[in-house]
Design an enzyme around this catalytic site. Structure first.
Site, PDB file in Angstrom:
ATOM      1  N   ARG A   1      40.428  28.642  49.024  1.00  0.00           N
ATOM      2  CA  ARG A   1      41.656  29.372  48.637  1.00  0.00           C
ATOM      3  C   ARG A   1      42.001  29.219  47.153  1.00  0.00           C
ATOM      4  O   ARG A   1      43.149  29.371  46.747  1.00  0.00           O
ATOM      5  CB  ARG A   1      42.840  28.945  49.504  1.00  0.00           C
ATOM      6  CG  ARG A   1      42.671  29.320  50.972  1.00  0.00           C
ATOM      7  CD  ARG A   1      43.939  29.091  51.770  1.00  0.00           C
ATOM      8  NE  ARG A   1      43.779  29.585  53.122  1.00  0.00           N
ATOM      9  CZ  ARG A   1      43.326  28.870  54.148  1.00  0.00           C
ATOM     10  NH1 ARG A   1      42.983  27.597  53.939  1.00  0.00           N
ATOM     11  NH2 ARG A   1      43.214  29.392  55.343  1.00  0.00           N
TER      12      ARG A   1
ATOM     13  N   LYS B   1      40.547  39.395  35.723  1.00  0.00           N
ATOM     14  CA  LYS B   1      40.067  40.338  36.733  1.00  0.00           C
ATOM     15  C   LYS B   1      38.699  39.881  37.224  1.00  0.00           C
ATOM     16  O   LYS B   1      37.763  39.710  36.431  1.00  0.00           O
ATOM     17  CB  LYS B   1      39.952  41.751  36.152  1.00  0.00           C
ATOM     18  CG  LYS B   1      41.266  42.486  36.035  1.00  0.00           C
ATOM     19  CD  LYS B   1      41.022  43.931  35.623  1.00  0.00           C
ATOM     20  CE  LYS B   1      42.304  44.727  35.565  1.00  0.00           C
ATOM     21  NZ  LYS B   1      42.047  46.136  35.192  1.00  0.00           N
TER      22      LYS B   1
ATOM     23  N   GLU C   1      33.419  48.429  23.914  1.00  0.00           N
ATOM     24  CA  GLU C   1      34.705  47.819  24.264  1.00  0.00           C
ATOM     25  C   GLU C   1      35.459  47.366  23.015  1.00  0.00           C
ATOM     26  O   GLU C   1      36.687  47.392  22.981  1.00  0.00           O
ATOM     27  CB  GLU C   1      34.488  46.637  25.212  1.00  0.00           C
ATOM     28  CG  GLU C   1      33.962  47.015  26.589  1.00  0.00           C
ATOM     29  CD  GLU C   1      35.023  47.577  27.521  1.00  0.00           C
ATOM     30  OE1 GLU C   1      36.186  47.758  27.086  1.00  0.00           O
ATOM     31  OE2 GLU C   1      34.690  47.848  28.684  1.00  0.00           O
TER      32      GLU C   1
ATOM     33  N   LYS D   1      43.619  42.070  23.693  1.00  0.00           N
ATOM     34  CA  LYS D   1      43.668  42.005  25.153  1.00  0.00           C
ATOM     35  C   LYS D   1      44.605  40.905  25.628  1.00  0.00           C
ATOM     36  O   LYS D   1      45.372  41.100  26.576  1.00  0.00           O
ATOM     37  CB  LYS D   1      42.274  41.785  25.730  1.00  0.00           C
ATOM     38  CG  LYS D   1      42.294  41.798  27.258  1.00  0.00           C
ATOM     39  CD  LYS D   1      40.936  41.965  27.877  1.00  0.00           C
ATOM     40  CE  LYS D   1      41.064  42.164  29.382  1.00  0.00           C
ATOM     41  NZ  LYS D   1      39.754  42.370  30.025  1.00  0.00           N
TER      42      LYS D   1
ATOM     43  N   GLU E   1      48.660  44.303  35.867  1.00  0.00           N
ATOM     44  CA  GLU E   1      48.440  45.721  35.637  1.00  0.00           C
ATOM     45  C   GLU E   1      49.431  46.600  36.397  1.00  0.00           C
ATOM     46  O   GLU E   1      49.081  47.535  37.116  1.00  0.00           O
ATOM     47  CB  GLU E   1      47.009  46.130  36.003  1.00  0.00           C
ATOM     48  CG  GLU E   1      46.578  47.445  35.341  1.00  0.00           C
ATOM     49  CD  GLU E   1      45.111  47.774  35.579  1.00  0.00           C
ATOM     50  OE1 GLU E   1      44.856  48.798  36.206  1.00  0.00           O
ATOM     51  OE2 GLU E   1      44.248  46.992  35.142  1.00  0.00           O
TER      52      GLU E   1
ATOM     53  N   ARG F   1      49.067  47.207  30.933  1.00  0.00           N
ATOM     54  CA  ARG F   1      47.670  46.775  30.974  1.00  0.00           C
ATOM     55  C   ARG F   1      46.720  47.918  31.343  1.00  0.00           C
ATOM     56  O   ARG F   1      45.534  47.874  31.018  1.00  0.00           O
ATOM     57  CB  ARG F   1      47.504  45.611  31.960  1.00  0.00           C
ATOM     58  CG  ARG F   1      46.086  45.055  31.967  1.00  0.00           C
ATOM     59  CD  ARG F   1      45.964  43.729  32.687  1.00  0.00           C
ATOM     60  NE  ARG F   1      44.576  43.295  32.729  1.00  0.00           N
ATOM     61  CZ  ARG F   1      44.158  42.108  33.139  1.00  0.00           C
ATOM     62  NH1 ARG F   1      45.035  41.199  33.542  1.00  0.00           N
ATOM     63  NH2 ARG F   1      42.879  41.804  33.149  1.00  0.00           N
TER      64      ARG F   1
ATOM     65  N   ASN G   1      42.156  50.441  30.328  1.00  0.00           N
ATOM     66  CA  ASN G   1      41.194  51.241  31.083  1.00  0.00           C
ATOM     67  C   ASN G   1      40.832  52.540  30.376  1.00  0.00           C
ATOM     68  O   ASN G   1      40.229  53.434  30.995  1.00  0.00           O
ATOM     69  CB  ASN G   1      41.747  51.548  32.476  1.00  0.00           C
ATOM     70  CG  ASN G   1      41.788  50.319  33.356  1.00  0.00           C
ATOM     71  OD1 ASN G   1      40.798  49.608  33.498  1.00  0.00           O
ATOM     72  ND2 ASN G   1      42.948  50.045  33.936  1.00  0.00           N
TER      73      ASN G   1
ATOM     74  N   HIS H   1      37.592  54.268  31.231  1.00  0.00           N
ATOM     75  CA  HIS H   1      37.006  53.639  32.408  1.00  0.00           C
ATOM     76  C   HIS H   1      37.035  54.521  33.659  1.00  0.00           C
ATOM     77  O   HIS H   1      36.163  54.382  34.517  1.00  0.00           O
ATOM     78  CB  HIS H   1      37.687  52.301  32.685  1.00  0.00           C
ATOM     79  CG  HIS H   1      37.279  51.214  31.748  1.00  0.00           C
ATOM     80  ND1 HIS H   1      37.493  51.290  30.384  1.00  0.00           N
ATOM     81  CD2 HIS H   1      36.649  50.023  31.959  1.00  0.00           C
ATOM     82  CE1 HIS H   1      37.029  50.193  29.811  1.00  0.00           C
ATOM     83  NE2 HIS H   1      36.513  49.411  30.743  1.00  0.00           N
TER      84      HIS H   1
ATOM     85  N   HIS I   1      33.540  54.660  35.114  1.00  0.00           N
ATOM     86  CA  HIS I   1      33.195  54.085  36.415  1.00  0.00           C
ATOM     87  C   HIS I   1      32.578  55.138  37.338  1.00  0.00           C
ATOM     88  O   HIS I   1      31.657  54.838  38.113  1.00  0.00           O
ATOM     89  CB  HIS I   1      34.435  53.482  37.066  1.00  0.00           C
ATOM     90  CG  HIS I   1      34.848  52.177  36.486  1.00  0.00           C
ATOM     91  ND1 HIS I   1      36.043  51.555  36.790  1.00  0.00           N
ATOM     92  CD2 HIS I   1      34.225  51.343  35.611  1.00  0.00           C
ATOM     93  CE1 HIS I   1      36.138  50.420  36.138  1.00  0.00           C
ATOM     94  NE2 HIS I   1      35.051  50.268  35.408  1.00  0.00           N
TER      95      HIS I   1
ATOM     96  N   HIS J   1      27.486  49.512  31.648  1.00  0.00           N
ATOM     97  CA  HIS J   1      28.931  49.706  31.738  1.00  0.00           C
ATOM     98  C   HIS J   1      29.524  50.191  30.416  1.00  0.00           C
ATOM     99  O   HIS J   1      30.292  51.162  30.382  1.00  0.00           O
ATOM    100  CB  HIS J   1      29.612  48.399  32.157  1.00  0.00           C
ATOM    101  CG  HIS J   1      31.102  48.451  32.118  1.00  0.00           C
ATOM    102  ND1 HIS J   1      31.857  49.224  32.979  1.00  0.00           N
ATOM    103  CD2 HIS J   1      31.993  47.851  31.280  1.00  0.00           C
ATOM    104  CE1 HIS J   1      33.147  49.076  32.690  1.00  0.00           C
ATOM    105  NE2 HIS J   1      33.253  48.255  31.663  1.00  0.00           N
TER     106      HIS J   1
END
Length: 382
Positions: free
Chosen positions: A130, A152, A194, A235, A245, A249, A253, A256, A260, A274
């Site tokens: 956990r 993330k 990026e 960032k 987000e 935030r 993206n 993206h 993606h 990517h």
């Protein structure tokens, strides 16, 4: 600031998240300091280093040597390189190996690798017992300026990228710019996308500086550390204000949602890295912004020209195997975009531009508008 810092001591960027704040340590040969930093951060903790086969050849022994010299016990978990490891099977492999290594809650997982390893190891750490803390040691430019920062973590579903995951912040990021010397030119370019993104979305002066200084970044001069640090600061500031987000935030993206979808269409393969998908996505977002009258066409062209100048793909037809099913079909691309995490009740949220250096969140975008835009691009051979 837009002038590169002088070589010297490592640059420390603070990610200000209260009790979960952590440092990003940036500099040449800072990997040597990993063991000492880990020992100071978690006295008595054991570590398990998760890496891939390619990175292991270059950096695993040096990482283990640094940990050992500081008296930190460690074990190793090696996965296959590439997005193919960011799957249910890859998560099972790493999780079971961590359990077998007896990594407990007061121990640390060390993610040594690019974005795939960081996402995979971070997610495994998030769900192990956990929640076990982890350290990011990013070995790709893309990971150093983006995926290693902000918490993330996750894996891909066959239906889309990063659809399973958790927010789980690292306790330390050690970004050694010297490890980037082992990257292929294509891998380095992909990471540069990026870096450029941060200028395009929120720092016009930085984007102009990149246009003038990108060659020094690629050759490993002082501009490299400056670009990495500037990107990390950008960032970190956004993450500190919007960790989960729920608002700002989402600006990170930029490119993206398109990117993606393109990655999914190419099977998360080496046909499209990517960062390459992000580069094409940034240009598509800029051109859609121009079509909507948000920015001048010349501003959209400026973004595309810079990304093309460093050798990145900027058009759909630049992607290997462009004519294969999924890339030359606007409806198929729209179906993949519909799996984006920012979709709400079938409506797209896109990141668009009001200027170079000023991105905006555009919620509730009509899908038919985007479909028509893509069809027009495809019809024009773009």
């Amino acid at each position: 600031m837009t002038e590169p810092l002088k070589p010297g001591d490592p640059i420390i960027v603070d990610v200000a998240l209260g009790e979960r704040a952590y440092d990003i340590v940036i500099g040449r040969d800072v990997l040597r300091s990993l063991g000492g930093r880990v020992a100071a951060l978690r006295p008595g903790a054991r570590t398990a280093v998760v890496t891939d086969r390619t990175v292991a050849k270059f950096w695993l022994e040096k990482t283990e040597a640094s940990l050992s010299a500081a008296g930190v016990a460690t074990s190793r978990i090696i996965v296959d390189e590439g997005e193919g490891s960011k799957t249910y099977a890859g998560l099972e492999q790493v999780s079971e190996a961590l359990i077998a290594a007896k990594i407990e809650r007061n121990d640390l997982v060390v993610a040594l690798g690019g974005g795939v390893v960081g996402d995979l190891a971070g997610f495994a750490a998030a769900i192990l017992r956990r929640g076990v803390d982890f350290v990011q040691v990013p070995t790709s430019l893309l990971a150093q300026v983006d995926s290693s920062v902000g918490g993330k973590t996750g894996i891909n579903s066959p239906r889309g990228k990063n659809l399973l995951g958790a927010f789980h912040q690292p306790v330390l990021v050690v970004a050694d710019s010297a490890v980037l010397d082992s990257l292929s030119p294509r891998q380095f370019r992909a990471g540069y996308a990026e870096i450029a993104k941060y200028g395009v979305l929120g720092d016009a002066a930085f984007f102009a500086w990149l246009q003038a200084n990108h060659a020094d970044i690629f050759t490993g001069g002082p501009a490299r550390e400056h670009a990495i640090a500037t990107s990390c600061r950008a960032k970190a500031a956004i993450v500190a204000r919007d960790e989960r987000e729920t608002g700002e935030r989402a600006l990170l993206n930029l490119g993206h949602t398109f990117g993606h979808a393109l990655e999914a269409a190419t099977g998360f393969s080496d046909r499209l890295f990517h960062g390459e998908g992000v580069a094409v996505g940034i240009v598509l977002a800029a051109e859609l912004s121009a079509e909507l009258g948000l920015i001048a066409p010349s501003d959209a062209a400026r973004v595309g020209h810079h990304l093309a100048a460093v050798g990145l793909p900027t058009r759909l037809r630049d992607i290997a195997g462009f004519a294969q099913e999924g890339l030359a079909d606007a409806d198929a691309l729209m179906a993949l975009m519909a799996q984006d995490k920012k979709v709400k009740r079938g409506r797209l949220t896109l990141i668009l531009l009001q200027a170079v250096g000023r991105a905006v969140i555009a919620p509730d975008v009509e899908p038919s508008l985007v479909r028509d835009f893509l069809k027009a691009k495809l019809a024009n051979g773009a």
